[in-house]
Design a protein around this motif. Structure first.
Motif, PDB file in Angstrom:
ATOM      1  N   PHE A 285      -6.101   3.302   3.430  1.00  0.00           N
ATOM      2  CA  PHE A 285      -6.812   2.098   3.880  1.00  0.00           C
ATOM      3  C   PHE A 285      -5.866   1.046   4.461  1.00  0.00           C
ATOM      4  CE2 PHE A 285     -10.247   2.901   0.437  1.00  0.00           C
ATOM      5  CZ  PHE A 285     -10.828   3.861   1.241  1.00  0.00           C
ATOM      6  N   CYS A 286      -4.579   1.258   4.324  1.00  0.00           N
ATOM      7  CA  CYS A 286      -3.626   0.273   4.846  1.00  0.00           C
ATOM      8  C   CYS A 286      -3.080   0.660   6.216  1.00  0.00           C
ATOM      9  CB  CYS A 286      -2.467   0.100   3.869  1.00  0.00           C
ATOM     10  SG  CYS A 286      -2.972  -0.694   2.335  1.00  0.00           S
TER      11      CYS A 286
ATOM     12  N   CYS B 239      -1.006  -5.249  -2.701  1.00  0.00           N
ATOM     13  CA  CYS B 239      -1.875  -5.044  -1.530  1.00  0.00           C
ATOM     14  C   CYS B 239      -2.846  -6.212  -1.391  1.00  0.00           C
ATOM     15  CB  CYS B 239      -2.661  -3.748  -1.658  1.00  0.00           C
ATOM     16  SG  CYS B 239      -3.868  -3.573  -0.320  1.00  0.00           S
TER      17      CYS B 239
ATOM     18  N   ARG C 125       1.336   4.387  -4.096  1.00  0.00           N
ATOM     19  CA  ARG C 125       0.444   5.339  -4.759  1.00  0.00           C
ATOM     20  C   ARG C 125       1.252   6.504  -5.316  1.00  0.00           C
ATOM     21  NH1 ARG C 125      -5.043   4.606  -3.754  1.00  0.00           N
ATOM     22  NH2 ARG C 125      -5.653   6.782  -3.898  1.00  0.00           N
TER      23      ARG C 125
ATOM     24  N   ILE D  93      -5.472  -6.422   0.511  1.00  0.00           N
ATOM     25  CA  ILE D  93      -6.854  -6.082   0.901  1.00  0.00           C
ATOM     26  C   ILE D  93      -7.808  -6.225  -0.274  1.00  0.00           C
ATOM     27  CG2 ILE D  93      -8.375  -4.254   1.776  1.00  0.00           C
ATOM     28  CD1 ILE D  93      -6.076  -3.230   3.435  1.00  0.00           C
ATOM     29  N   ARG D  94      -7.379  -5.776  -1.435  1.00  0.00           N
ATOM     30  CA  ARG D  94      -8.198  -5.887  -2.653  1.00  0.00           C
ATOM     31  C   ARG D  94      -9.589  -5.297  -2.411  1.00  0.00           C
ATOM     32  NH1 ARG D  94      -5.646  -9.748  -5.962  1.00  0.00           N
ATOM     33  NH2 ARG D  94      -7.535 -10.540  -6.920  1.00  0.00           N
ATOM     34  N   CYS D  95      -9.627  -3.999  -2.231  1.00  0.00           N
ATOM     35  CA  CYS D  95     -10.891  -3.346  -1.864  1.00  0.00           C
ATOM     36  C   CYS D  95     -11.768  -3.021  -3.071  1.00  0.00           C
ATOM     37  CB  CYS D  95     -10.610  -2.077  -1.070  1.00  0.00           C
ATOM     38  SG  CYS D  95      -9.874  -0.757  -2.059  1.00  0.00           S
ATOM     39  N   LYS D  96     -11.261  -3.251  -4.271  1.00  0.00           N
ATOM     40  CA  LYS D  96     -12.040  -2.849  -5.460  1.00  0.00           C
ATOM     41  C   LYS D  96     -12.860  -4.010  -5.999  1.00  0.00           C
ATOM     42  CE  LYS D  96      -8.363   0.370  -6.222  1.00  0.00           C
ATOM     43  NZ  LYS D  96      -8.876   1.713  -6.249  1.00  0.00           N
TER      44      LYS D  96
ATOM     45  N   GLY E 161       0.788  -1.230   0.000  1.00  0.00           N
ATOM     46  CA  GLY E 161       0.000   0.000   0.000  1.00  0.00           C
ATOM     47  C   GLY E 161       0.819   1.278   0.000  1.00  0.00           C
TER      48      GLY E 161
ATOM     49  N   GLY F 108      -7.281  -5.376  -6.554  1.00  0.00           N
ATOM     50  CA  GLY F 108      -6.604  -4.342  -5.777  1.00  0.00           C
ATOM     51  C   GLY F 108      -5.364  -3.834  -6.465  1.00  0.00           C
ATOM     52  N   CYS F 109      -4.680  -2.949  -5.769  1.00  0.00           N
ATOM     53  CA  CYS F 109      -3.435  -2.398  -6.302  1.00  0.00           C
ATOM     54  C   CYS F 109      -2.344  -3.463  -6.157  1.00  0.00           C
ATOM     55  CB  CYS F 109      -3.031  -1.154  -5.514  1.00  0.00           C
ATOM     56  SG  CYS F 109      -4.341   0.085  -5.478  1.00  0.00           S
TER      57      CYS F 109
ATOM     58  N   CYS G 161      -1.423   4.318   0.946  1.00  0.00           N
ATOM     59  CA  CYS G 161      -2.871   4.181   0.868  1.00  0.00           C
ATOM     60  C   CYS G 161      -3.436   4.303   2.282  1.00  0.00           C
ATOM     61  CB  CYS G 161      -3.248   2.828   0.278  1.00  0.00           C
ATOM     62  SG  CYS G 161      -5.026   2.547   0.364  1.00  0.00           S
TER      63      CYS G 161
HETATM   64  S1  SF4 Z   1      -6.646  -0.924   0.185  1.00  0.00           S
HETATM   65 FE1  SF4 Z   1      -7.521  -0.827  -1.867  1.00  0.00          FE
HETATM   66  S2  SF4 Z   1      -6.866   1.206  -2.680  1.00  0.00           S
HETATM   67 FE2  SF4 Z   1      -5.551   0.716  -0.905  1.00  0.00          FE
HETATM   68  S3  SF4 Z   1      -3.719  -0.225  -1.763  1.00  0.00           S
HETATM   69 FE3  SF4 Z   1      -5.151  -1.877  -1.188  1.00  0.00          FE
HETATM   70  S4  SF4 Z   1      -6.337  -2.332  -3.034  1.00  0.00           S
HETATM   71 FE4  SF4 Z   1      -5.320  -0.318  -3.349  1.00  0.00          FE
END
Ligand code: SF4
Lengths: 635, 76
Positions: free
Chosen positions: A516-517, A291, A77, A293-296, A74, A287-288, A514
């Motif tokens: 969110f991380c 990362c 970006r 989490i894969r929030c998308k 994360g 996700g990105c 990010c």
């Molecule tokens: S939380 Fe979502 S936006 Fe943030 S780095 Fe991970 S996948 Fe990307």
């Protein structure tokens, strides 16, 4: 070359069609870090006062941080900045994906693009080779098509930042896309790219980023991968993406509805489904790069009705988009929301500003302030999903009423007049995101004072800091956040809370992190972020230094705006937020403008900025070691 | 008769719960008390909803009702 950073900034002049490398030393990186710090530094130094945002003297900066391209999850970006055609001031937006990793691997920390090309071009960067190439055949293509076509030009698949037709036509809220779902959405930076006739930047890097302590960074990555599933905010994102917050916003009566007139939407539970699926369509979390989490969300589209990636998946909307095209337009038709999202991504338009500009014109029509054939023909009104796509197409093509709306709600309202300014919900020209300050005043301070216009990503939001046991309170003590503050307080305690969080956010923006991380929105604690910087760079780095870098970044952004002649009169919320959002007494009371002005003044004082003008004082600039900013301010 | 408390937006991972739905006897307790007895510390959940209506953490669920609880909302 340093550790963590490359020590190299790629400078491209599109007018001259030249590329060169500027070398920077350790002291430079330790002072500005990267990301937002570099954006502020280059904009203030390279863009002359009162430059035309669409002219050759505007600079477009893409900057990574010192952990980009390392194992830390994360932190890759990219912060993108330029003088914004939407706000006529400092413009900034962050984007995820893989582009930052590729740029770093190619050997650069940042890219600064200046000048304008006479014909469409794209920038091809493959390690040490950077070329300006003709993009004649790409001009007019969607962002996805551009990416697919460029992939064939490289030996290794590149990461691509591109604009769509909206950026080419200088729609003032055009965005820059990285892949089909990552957007540097805000501020109209895609239009700056369009004015430069720069269709895309494709970058492919093959060199590992050297760090001081790779095993420490690997340990951080594996600790994160083991623990994020048991972390409440991360699990929420994994479960429902960003759409998970819709239910709580509805319950708190702060779900933007009908152009922020109301805070609750009858169709909230329908639109909230988009975080967990969409009818029969198979859903995949994405996700990105790097990362877990894969929030998308992406949805499988079988019938070809919506453009997809090569695997047949279309990008699903995130919360901001769901609310901008859903509750705020009173639409609960999921197909329309998904299609609007995909259309904006392909055309390269910011979904927040696009949705808010539609809300503005629908309200103007409802109140009889505009009488337009297009709006009549489309039956443009709140709750009518059929008008959304055609209006977006007209904006992108600058056709009919779209010519006016492509200017954004502030400029459109000036053109329409007749009191329509009251319904243009923006700060500094940038439309409000989907968070209502009438339930969280700290967000209001952020909207009012952010140098790039209304933005929800300037600090953590108030509800995580209202009770001693709340996650924000438990995790943010190292930032000096020790006492809870009520969500609706607007005194010095709230300003102090906001400022501490904003400085943390700005530090993270300097790192390209990010939100969110990391805490308070994710798992990684404050000391671990500092340890990550140490492991990447080998510096005996401290949180204090990080906060100073954040402070410098904020002062440079502010100075950019002060130099443009912008003052406290632009640090104001839209008038509508002074009114309650109630339906039958269930909504939120308005925010008193006098109280907000006082909070903004307190904010200046706490920042050591001049309380009358909001300008960083000489003493503050000297204290931060950026006295050169004072010279820029004096012209 | 039991009440069901559905833990949303990540609350199900909380160490001592590890489940998405908590079932308790409807003994007149508030949502806050129910969550505390189930092991969710104070402050972790702040919003409770029954059907489409926000009810607050001091709401006393009736037998057979389902209450949804959310953590404090934040930026998207
Ligand atoms: S939380 Fe979502 S936006 Fe943030 S780095 Fe991970 S996948 Fe990307």
């Amino acid at each position: 070359m340093g550790l963590g950073y490359r020590g190299r900034i790629l400078r491209v002049d599109l007018g001259e069609r030249t590329a060169r490398v500027e070398e920077r030393d350790d002291c430079f990186y330790r002072t500005y870090l990267g990301g937002k710090g570099l954006v502020g530094y280059y904009l203030l130094n390279e863009v002359p006062p009162r430059a035309d945002a669409f002219g050759p003297e505007n600079a477009l900066v893409f900057a990574t941080g010192v952990m980009a391209g390392t194992a830390a999850p994360g932190f890759s970006r990219v912060v993108v900045g330029a003088k914004s055609p939407l706000t006529d001031g400092y413009g900034e937006s962050e984007v995820g994906g893989s582009w930052g990793i590729e740029l770093k691997r190619a050997g650069y920390d940042a890219l600064v693009v200046q000048g304008c090309s006479e014909e469409p071009v794209y920038l091809a960067i493959a390690d040490d080779e950077a070329q300006v190439r003709s993009a004649g055949e790409l001009w007019g293509c969607s962002t996805s098509e551009t990416e697919v076509r460029l992939a064939g030009e490289f030996a290794r698949r590149p990461a691509v930042m591109s604009i769509g037709p909206a950026g080419e036509r200088l729609v003032r809220f055009a965005c820059i896309m990285q892949g089909d779902r990552n957007a540097a959405g805000r501020g109209g930076l895609g239009a700056v790219m369009g004015a430069k006739k720069l269709k895309a930047i494709a970058v492919s890097g093959s060199r590992k980023v050297e760090t001081a302590n790779a095993s420490a960074l690997n340990e951080i990555a594996s600790w994160f991968a083991t623990n994020f599933k048991d972390n409440v905010p991360s699990a929420g994102l994994r479960d429902s993406g960003t759409a998970g917050i819709i239910g709580s916003l509805q319950a708190a009566a702060i779900l933007p509805t009908r152009n922020f007139r109301f805070g609750q939407f009858d169709g909230w539970s329908t639109i909230a489904q988009l975080g967990r699926g969409w009818g029969p369509h198979e859903m995949k979390a994405r996700g990105c790069r790097g990362c877990p989490i894969r929030c998308k969300r992406t949805f499988k589209i079988g019938d070809g009705s919506i453009p997809t990636d090569v695997e047949g998946f279309a990008a699903g909307p995130e919360y901001e988009t769901i609310a901008a095209f859903g509750s705020n337009l009173c639409i609960d038709d999921l197909t329309t929301i998904v299609r609007a999202n995909v259309y904006c991504n392909q055309a390269g338009m910011d979904t927040i500003s696009a949705g808010m500009t539609l809300a503005f014109i629908l309200e103007c029509r409802e109140r009889g302030l505009v009488d337009d054939d297009d709006l009549r023909r489309l039956d443009a009104r709140f709750g009518n999903p059929a008008c959304v796509l055609p209006l977006l197409e007209m904006i992108c093509e600058r056709r009919g009423i779209g010519e006016l709306l492509a200017e954004g709600s502030m400029r459109a309202s000036r053109e329409i007049g007749r009191g329509s300014e009251r319904f243009a919900m923006h700060v500094k020209g940038q439309e409000l995101p989907m968070h209502d300050p009438r339930g969280k005043t700290g967000v209001g301070i952020g909207y009012a004072t952010a140098d790039h216009g209304a933005d929800h990503m300037t600090a953590g939001h108030d509800p995580a800091f209202t009770e001693a046991g709340a996650y924000g309170m438990l995790t943010c003590k190292p930032l000096g956040i020790l006492e809870p503050v009520p969500a609706m307080a607007l005194d010095h305690r709230k300003v102090r809370l906001y400022l501490r969080l904003q400085m943390w956010w700005d530090f993270l923006k300097c790192l390209g992190a990010c939100f969110f991380c990391v805490v308070p929105r994710g798992l990684m604690p404050v000391p671990m972020v500092v340890d990550g910087v140490r492991a990447a760079t080998g510096w005996d780095f401290s949180l204090w230094e990080g906060m100073n870098a954040a402070d410098r970044a904020a002062c440079m952004a502010r100075a950019f705006n002060v130099r443009e002649g912008h003052g406290p009169e632009r640090d104001r919320l839209p008038a509508r937020l002074a009114e309650g959002s109630g339906q039958d007494g269930t909504g939120r009371p308005g925010i008193d403008p006098g109280e907000m002005d006082a909070a903004v003044r307190t904010y200046y004082e706490m920042r050591h900025w001049d309380p009358e003008t909001g300008c960083p004082t000489d003493a503050r600039l000297k204290c931060l070691g950026i006295e050169w900013v004072g010279a820029r301010l004096r012209g | 008769m039991k009440v069901r408390v559905r833990l949303l937006n990540g609350l199900h991972v909380y160490e001592r719960l590890k489940r998405r739905v908590v079932e308790v006897e409807a003994d007149g307790s508030t949502v806050r008390e129910i969550l505390a007895s189930a092991g969710l510390p104070r402050g972790q959940a702040c919003i409770a909803v029954v059907g489409d209506t926000a009810v607050g953490m001091d709401y006393r669920p009736r037998p057979g009702e389902e209450v949804c609880v959310y953590p404090p909302n934040d930026g998207g």
